[in-house]
Design a protein around this motif. Structure first.
Motif, short mmCIF file in Angstrom:
data_model
loop_
_atom_site.label_atom_id
_atom_site.label_comp_id
_atom_site.label_asym_id
_atom_site.label_seq_id
_atom_site.Cartn_x
_atom_site.Cartn_y
_atom_site.Cartn_z
N SER A 1 0.84 -1.20 0.00
CA SER A 1 0.00 0.00 0.00
C SER A 1 0.88 1.24 0.00
CB SER A 1 -0.90 0.01 1.23
OG SER A 1 -0.15 0.24 2.41
N PRO A 2 0.44 2.32 -0.66
CA PRO A 2 1.24 3.55 -0.65
C PRO A 2 1.52 4.05 0.76
CG PRO A 2 -0.44 3.66 -2.35
CD PRO A 2 -0.72 2.41 -1.56
N GLU A 3 0.55 3.95 1.65
CA GLU A 3 0.76 4.41 3.02
C GLU A 3 1.82 3.56 3.72
OE1 GLU A 3 -2.14 3.51 1.71
OE2 GLU A 3 -3.12 5.45 1.43
N GLY A 4 1.74 2.25 3.52
CA GLY A 4 2.72 1.36 4.14
C GLY A 4 4.11 1.58 3.59
N VAL A 5 4.20 1.80 2.29
CA VAL A 5 5.50 2.04 1.67
C VAL A 5 6.12 3.33 2.21
CG1 VAL A 5 6.64 2.65 -0.50
CG2 VAL A 5 5.09 0.69 -0.42
N LEU A 6 5.35 4.37 2.30
CA LEU A 6 5.87 5.63 2.82
C LEU A 6 6.37 5.48 4.25
CD1 LEU A 6 3.28 8.21 1.39
CD2 LEU A 6 5.66 7.88 0.68
N ALA A 7 5.64 4.72 5.03
CA ALA A 7 6.06 4.49 6.42
C ALA A 7 7.37 3.72 6.48
CB ALA A 7 4.96 3.75 7.18
N ARG A 8 7.49 2.76 5.63
CA ARG A 8 8.70 1.93 5.62
C ARG A 8 9.89 2.71 5.06
NH1 ARG A 8 9.43 -2.92 7.95
NH2 ARG A 8 9.77 -1.20 9.38
#
Length: 273
Positions: A261-268
């Motif tokens: 997910s874009p949100e998960g990628v940004l967090a990582r």
């Protein structure tokens, strides 16, 4: 003829331009196709449109280099080309099919045009990734009539590296920072004979002459010729689960899965610096 680029992959690993503590190389193709193209066709036949699509992904993820995977481009360009397949199968000699593929004028013109547009519009140092001569030889060996590739050895791979090095000369005038030979075992395939990077003398000589950093991706790590830095692979689960730790390594190669997910990628991405 020699050429040079403002920076090299070795420079990037030593001092990441993004300011991260460790350089990151991203293969974001599957992820970007899902998030940006939303399942639509990848614009392989329009180099300018592809460069724009790629730049959008780069802007979201901020890797330290622009990684162009030429095996995907070849897969698109050769799909359904029965004429080329017939030419590749015309002789049973080991390596003939690969040599024929890499010497095809129409294909070479299309690939050179694509890489030229990509290299001259990229905002990060450009790194090309191609199959290692052993992997490329193994993948085309069935055109010789062989039912399996277990008869291939390191000598065959070293011979194949001559065809690959001749083909690479077309990119001599482009601003290329590095060349990565992908020697990883394809999914579902038996592990082939391991050929060390130094065995591909024609390619190592060419890379040195053009001042490209040469590297090889093996199953367990990525290494650069003449450089002690060891590259580690970011596991796919890293992008999907928040508690997955980074492996030990001096720099990283990450392949982002389409399911992330874009949100998960940004967090990582935050954990990478």
């Amino acid at each position: 003829m020699t050429t040079s680029t403002a920076t090299t992959l070795a420079n990037v690993v030593a001092s990441p331009p993004t300011g991260r503590p460790k350089a990151v190389v991203f293969d974001h193709h599957e992820y970007a196709a899902s998030v940006i193209l939303r399942g639509g066709p990848v614009p392989w036949d329009n180099p300018t449109a592809y460069a724009a699509f790629f730049a959008q992904a780069q802007g979201l993820l901020r890797p330290d280099v622009a990684l162009l995977e030429l095996n995907r481009l070849y897969g698109h360009q050769t799909a359904g080309n029965t004429g080329l397949e017939t030419e590749m199968a015309a002789r049973s000699r080991t390596g003939f099919a690969l040599r024929t593929l890499l010497a095809n004028d129409d294909l070479n013109l299309a690939v050179l045009d694509f890489v030229t547009v990509f290299a001259k519009t990229a905002r990060q140092p450009v790194v090309l990734r191609i199959p290692s001569p052993m992997v490329w030889l193994t993948g085309t060996h069935h055109f010789s009539g062989a039912e399996h590739s277990s008869d291939l050895d390191a000598d065959n791979a070293e011979n194949a590296s001559m065809y690959v090095s001749d083909w690479l000369r077309a990119f001599a005038g482009l601003p290329i920072a590095g060349l990565l030979l992908d020697n990883r075992t394809p999914a579902g395939a038996a592990r082939s004979v391991h050929v060390p990077l130094e065995a591909y003398t024609p390619i190592t000589n060419l890379a040195s002459n053009y001042r490209w950093t040469l590297g090889q991706l093996d199953d367990d790590r990525m290494r650069l010729q003449g450089d002690p830095a060891v590259g580690a692979y970011i596991p796919a689960r890293f992008w999907l689960e928040p508690d997955v730790a980074l492996p030990a390594g001096d720099f990283y190669l990450g392949e982002l899965p389409s399911a992330a997910s874009p949100e998960g990628v940004l967090a990582r991405l935050e954990t990478l610096g």
